[in-house]
Design an enzyme around this catalytic site. Sequence first.
Site, PDB file in Angstrom:
ATOM      1  CG  HIS A   1      30.754  38.498  62.462  1.00  0.00           C
ATOM      2  ND1 HIS A   1      31.541  39.553  62.066  1.00  0.00           N
ATOM      3  CD2 HIS A   1      29.917  38.987  63.415  1.00  0.00           C
ATOM      4  CE1 HIS A   1      31.221  40.627  62.764  1.00  0.00           C
ATOM      5  NE2 HIS A   1      30.228  40.317  63.577  1.00  0.00           N
TER       6      HIS A   1
ATOM      7  CE  LYS B   1      30.196  17.904  44.138  1.00  0.00           C
ATOM      8  NZ  LYS B   1      31.092  18.975  43.767  1.00  0.00           N
TER       9      LYS B   1
ATOM     10  CB  SER C   1      29.973  15.811  39.443  1.00  0.00           C
ATOM     11  OG  SER C   1      31.259  15.457  38.973  1.00  0.00           O
TER      12      SER C   1
ATOM     13  CD  GLU D   1      27.480  26.228  42.559  1.00  0.00           C
ATOM     14  OE1 GLU D   1      26.824  25.223  42.218  1.00  0.00           O
ATOM     15  OE2 GLU D   1      28.702  26.303  42.437  1.00  0.00           O
TER      16      GLU D   1
END
Length: 456
Positions: free
Chosen positions: A151, A278, A272, A285
């Site tokens: 979970h 970043k 970024s 992804e």
Amino acid sequence: MSRFRDPQDAAFQALNSSIGFDYRLAPYDIEGSIAHARMLAASAIISAEDLDVLESGLAAVRAEIDSDTFAVAPGDEDIHMAIERRLIEIVGPVGGKLHTARSRNDQVATDVAMFVRAHTLRARDQVLELMRTLVDVAEAHLDWSMPGYTHLQRAQPVYLSHHLLAHFWRFRRDLQRFNFCMTATDDLPLGAGALAGVNFDTARMSVAQDLGFAGIAENSMDAVSNRDFVLDFLSAASTCATHLSQLGAEVVLWSSEEFGFCEPSDAFASGSSLMPQKKNPDAAELLRAKAPRVVAHLTALHGVLHGLPLTYNKDLQEDKEHLFDAVDTLDLSLEAATGMLRGLTFDRERLAAAAGDQFLAATDVADLLVRRGMPFRESHGVVAGLVRTAIERGMTLSELTRQDLAELAPQLDDEYYEVLASSSWLESKVSEGGTSLPRVREQMAQARHLIAEAAD
Ligand code: ARG
């Protein structure tokens, strides 16, 4: 002469034409045609001289295709007609003998089966390389502890090697599914004709042998309508892509500031345009996001096939773009996943700190009571009470005093503190397939053995 008086409407032509995508079948189409022509000559359906002409003509067409100089003509509806048209241009009317005793229906089914076979072999190699990579990375982090989750809540500590090997077994099952795709393409459709067989006593088995098929499709009607092998490939590819997405999703989580478990290499991350600090795990992804695209192709082909009457229907032309895009998407995803994995840097301290959370030893404390004869269900309740008290007081489990134990769990003694103090919660998982080091080593040896066996 043509059966038709009027020309085709431009919209119909655009709808009907498959040359824009089925050119990818060209190498298989030519290979299939050469085998077919050889069989025609061996069966005395065409002469040896005709065969020479056809073979040299097909070689010339192949050279044009290989060198990207093959020119599609406006009337070429699909790759099969384009190749035949060009063959006749090159060798003259003898080229028209190639289509003796075959139809585009058995021809296209054969080309697609050969395409599926070639790309299944490639997918197998790539999956194997990914499996190898997982074992290598697992071996390099053999005894690094980390929390295991259910979970997405910290549940019980495991070794990072054990976690990575869990992914290994998923891909091993994918490998088995791709192996089945090879079986699914075993039967040669060619020679079935349009649907009923052909008016010549052909030798289909010799064509099968020439093209690397194990046997021939036994029923001509099934042969021209069967696209099960495309479904099988798309199904194997969907499950594999879903596994890649699950792997990607974990790397996304792990490389976040919040987890801080790992960092992707620069080669598999981007920055970024706005925020200079970043480093985004884009590869992971995109692995996560590509899977539904492959699954959509599987669903779409089920849609195309469902309710189709026997035998060939033009609907079947819609198998190709789904197949091709799934092949390309999976190919790229597997390549990127392997590179991304090899480039990951793990943070041993962060992983260990997260695994050191004492609440992860709750099961071990409960098992301590079980060893003293308490039924597990009861010990579960006793330890739940300890956990609750510790949480309410903002303490760790070992900060509970002997006094607390005497009140809440009188069955517990000093061993309670020993269990919590030792980092033996992982090594106590001695069962087969568990996370203790001897078991992980066993597992890793088995994994390497299976890789070697599959690579043979
Ligand atoms: N382009 C067609 C396909 O991909 C080839 C078979 C055409 N057959 C026919 N009877 N029109 O399915």
